[in-house]
Design a protein around this motif. Structure first.
Motif, short mmCIF file in Angstrom:
data_model
loop_
_atom_site.label_atom_id
_atom_site.label_comp_id
_atom_site.label_asym_id
_atom_site.label_seq_id
_atom_site.Cartn_x
_atom_site.Cartn_y
_atom_site.Cartn_z
N THR A 45 -9.74 -0.46 11.18
CA THR A 45 -9.30 0.40 10.08
C THR A 45 -7.90 0.03 9.62
N ASP A 46 -7.00 -0.20 10.58
CA ASP A 46 -5.63 -0.60 10.23
C ASP A 46 -5.60 -1.98 9.59
N LEU A 47 -6.49 -2.87 10.04
CA LEU A 47 -6.55 -4.20 9.43
C LEU A 47 -7.02 -4.10 7.98
N GLY A 48 -8.01 -3.25 7.72
CA GLY A 48 -8.46 -3.04 6.35
C GLY A 48 -7.36 -2.45 5.48
N ALA A 49 -6.63 -1.47 6.04
CA ALA A 49 -5.51 -0.87 5.30
C ALA A 49 -4.43 -1.91 5.02
N LEU A 50 -4.18 -2.78 6.00
CA LEU A 50 -3.19 -3.84 5.82
C LEU A 50 -3.64 -4.80 4.73
N ALA A 51 -4.93 -5.13 4.70
CA ALA A 51 -5.44 -6.05 3.68
C ALA A 51 -5.23 -5.49 2.28
N VAL A 52 -5.54 -4.21 2.10
CA VAL A 52 -5.38 -3.59 0.78
C VAL A 52 -3.91 -3.46 0.41
N ALA A 53 -3.10 -2.96 1.35
CA ALA A 53 -1.67 -2.75 1.08
C ALA A 53 -0.94 -4.07 0.86
N PHE A 111 4.37 4.27 -5.57
CA PHE A 111 3.26 5.02 -6.17
C PHE A 111 2.09 4.08 -6.44
N PRO A 112 1.38 3.64 -5.38
CA PRO A 112 0.33 2.63 -5.54
C PRO A 112 -1.08 3.19 -5.76
N GLN A 113 -1.20 4.51 -5.91
CA GLN A 113 -2.53 5.13 -5.95
C GLN A 113 -3.47 4.55 -7.02
N PRO A 114 -2.99 4.23 -8.25
CA PRO A 114 -3.93 3.68 -9.24
C PRO A 114 -4.62 2.40 -8.76
N LEU A 115 -3.89 1.55 -8.06
CA LEU A 115 -4.49 0.33 -7.54
C LEU A 115 -5.44 0.61 -6.38
N PHE A 116 -5.09 1.58 -5.55
CA PHE A 116 -5.94 1.92 -4.42
C PHE A 116 -7.29 2.47 -4.88
N SER A 117 -7.31 3.09 -6.06
CA SER A 117 -8.57 3.65 -6.55
C SER A 117 -9.59 2.56 -6.84
N ILE A 118 -9.10 1.33 -7.12
CA ILE A 118 -10.02 0.21 -7.37
C ILE A 118 -10.78 -0.14 -6.10
N ALA A 119 -10.06 -0.11 -4.97
CA ALA A 119 -10.67 -0.50 -3.70
C ALA A 119 -11.63 0.54 -3.16
N LYS A 120 -11.50 1.79 -3.60
CA LYS A 120 -12.33 2.88 -3.10
C LYS A 120 -12.30 2.95 -1.58
N ALA A 121 -11.07 2.83 -1.02
CA ALA A 121 -10.91 2.83 0.43
C ALA A 121 -11.04 4.24 0.98
N THR A 126 -6.26 4.64 3.01
CA THR A 126 -5.33 4.87 1.90
C THR A 126 -4.00 5.44 2.39
N GLU A 127 -4.06 6.36 3.34
CA GLU A 127 -2.84 6.97 3.87
C GLU A 127 -1.96 5.93 4.57
N LYS A 128 -2.57 5.09 5.39
CA LYS A 128 -1.80 4.07 6.11
C LYS A 128 -1.25 3.02 5.14
N ALA A 129 -2.05 2.63 4.16
CA ALA A 129 -1.61 1.63 3.19
C ALA A 129 -0.45 2.15 2.35
N THR A 130 -0.49 3.43 1.98
CA THR A 130 0.58 4.03 1.19
C THR A 130 1.88 4.06 1.97
N PHE A 190 2.78 3.08 15.32
CA PHE A 190 2.57 3.27 13.89
C PHE A 190 1.35 2.51 13.38
N GLY A 191 0.82 1.58 14.17
CA GLY A 191 -0.28 0.76 13.69
C GLY A 191 0.18 -0.15 12.57
N GLY A 192 -0.63 -0.30 11.52
CA GLY A 192 -0.30 -1.18 10.41
C GLY A 192 1.06 -0.94 9.78
N PRO A 193 1.46 0.31 9.49
CA PRO A 193 2.77 0.54 8.90
C PRO A 193 3.94 0.07 9.77
#
Length: 470
Positions: A45-53, A111-121, A126-130, A190-193
């Motif tokens: 899960t953290d790896l996926g969040a890292l990939a998106v972020a 404020f990255p939320q618009p881009l995160f909506s594309i990934a539909k994570a 989303t919380e970790k990536a933000t 903290f994992g990914g962050p």
């Protein structure tokens, strides 16, 4: 006509300058590699969040980095012309440029939320990536200001100290990552962050070291950086830098977002698919450092030759740089193909993620040759301060063909005509290969026309001078 070592031995001159640049860039790109490898052992899960972020961060950082690269040909031509105090003045304006750009970039990262909506994570991803991006927002001013020091040294053919600073940063990355990802000494995991916290500490330390070197090393006194009073923003100078830097920044943005949106769209397929893509994309970034360092060295020597009004030497250097990049790309592609299973094992022990990554290595090895040619040619064009035509070419190839057609292949818009082996993640990679073939051919054509035009203009200026003397 004065000639330097680059005129008689262009290939060896490029290698001599490129090697420390390459080592420094490897150290810099190794930071996200270390992040990916360490986070993959924390959780999928953290790896996926890292990939998106990381995809979002790279898009923002690389675009702003591209704007900052307007300093490179400016410094290079001034150095070739022997105008050292002018270099110092431009460096001060470069600091202001970095400050203004970091304000914009930090707001985008916060404020990255618009881009995160594309990934539909998932909400957890989303919380970790933000959190990851908001920490890096505070490191961006240091990263962009360090580029002033970096480009200044490269333009003066002194990249070794930059290399040493970047290698030191890498050595600090592993212990700091371990502390903040997995926790310890009273610090929670903290994992990914946690990767972002480590990066924040390192980049501010690197900036401090760079500033101290400029302040106290006697070599840089020729630039008159200190002791000349406070330099306010010079809007004319900044406008000139932006007129060159914005198209270069768009080049960077287009090139990186062709991978960024791949990651965001592949995330729709599933966490294992995007994790597999992240491994190959991450390793692709490592390989890209070799042609990028050769391109940077070639561009520096070409810019110096242009500044010294030695256009025939500039053409010889550009040809030598492209030839060297192409030969090394073929060697690297063969080595990567033979060692692809071992490379994947370095990133992950998860068999499902590995199975998603393995097919993509065929496309990775196929695109290296053309990628090396296009990046070297594009950097040569920047040395001539030609940036608009390459930008339009990037749009048509990497976005329209690479990303647009890749989306249709990946999600199988035409099931009767698209082979199964180029659907899913492979669809994006296949389309990207095709786009790079077209891009490399286009860049070479533009470069040759630019060189001929520059030589014609130079001869015309000499004739005018002779006429004026008579």
């Amino acid at each position: 006509m004065k000639t330097g070592p680059a005129s008689s031995r262009p290939t060896s001159s490029i290698i001599g300058l490129a090697v420390p640049i390459w080592i420094g860039q490897l150290a810099a790109i190794a930071n996200p590699v270390v992040d990916t490898a360490m986070v993959s052992r924390y959780s999928v899960t953290d790896l996926g969040a890292l990939a998106v972020a990381a995809s979002v961060y790279i898009s923002v950082y690389v675009a702003l980095n591209g704007v900052m690269q307007s300093l490179a040909p400016t410094f290079g031509q001034l150095f070739g012309a022997g105008k050292f105090p002018e270099m110092g003045k431009e460096a001060k304006q470069g600091v202001w440029l970095a400050i203004f750009l970091s304000i914009i970039g930090s707001l985008l990262l916060s404020f990255p939320q618009p881009l995160f909506s594309i990934a539909k994570a998932s909400p957890e991803m989303t919380e970790k990536a933000t959190l990851y991006l908001r920490i890096l927002a505070f490191s961006l001013p240091a990263s962009l200001n360090f580029l002033v020091y970096n480009t200044l040294n490269n333009a003066m053919a002194r990249p070794k100290m930059v290399m040493a600073i970047q290698v030191t940063g890498l050595l600090l990355k592993i212990p700091l990552n371990t502390l903040f990802i997995f926790g310890g000494w009273g610090i929670p995991a903290f994992g990914g962050p946690g990767c972002a916290i480590a990066t924040f500490i390192i980049v501010w330390l690197e900036l401090l070291i760079g500033w101290l070197i400029l302040r106290y090393n006697p070599f840089y006194r020729i630039l008159h950086l200190f002791g000349t009073g406070f330099a306010w923003p010079n809007w004319k100078s900044l406008k000139e830098l932006l007129s060159l830097g914005i198209p270069v920044g768009l080049n960077y943005f287009i090139e990186v977002t062709s991978f960024t949106f791949m990651a965001l769209f592949i995330a729709r397929i599933g966490v294992n698919a995007v994790a597999g893509h992240q491994i190959v994309a991450n390793f692709s970034g490592v390989l890209y450092m070799l042609p990028l360092s050769l391109a940077s060295a070639t561009s520096t020597l070409v810019a110096q030759s242009i500044g010294g009004r030695r256009l025939e030497i500039a053409r010889k250097i550009s040809f030598a740089g492209i030839r060297l990049s192409a030969i090394l790309a073929i060697i690297v592609a063969c080595a990567v193909w033979l060692g692809k299973d071992w490379i994947i094992s370095l990133y992950t022990s998860n068999e499902t993620v590995a199975a998603n990554a393995a097919p993509l290595f065929l496309f990775l090895c196929s695109l290296l040759f053309f990628d090396a040619i296009q990046v070297t040619a594009s950097y040569v064009l920047r040395a001539y301060k030609v940036v608009l035509a390459p930008t339009l070419l990037y749009v048509m190839t990497l976005w329209c063909i690479g990303l647009g057609c890749g989306y249709m292949f990946a999600f199988n818009f035409f099931p009767d005509y698209i082979p199964p082996r180029i659907t899913g993640s492979s669809g994006f990679w296949f389309s990207n290969c095709v786009s790079l073939v077209i891009l490399s051919v286009g860049m070479i054509i533009i470069m040759r026309k630019t060189e001929k035009k520059a030589e014609v203009q130079f001869q015309a200026s000499l004739q005018k001078q002779d006429t004026a003397v008579k």
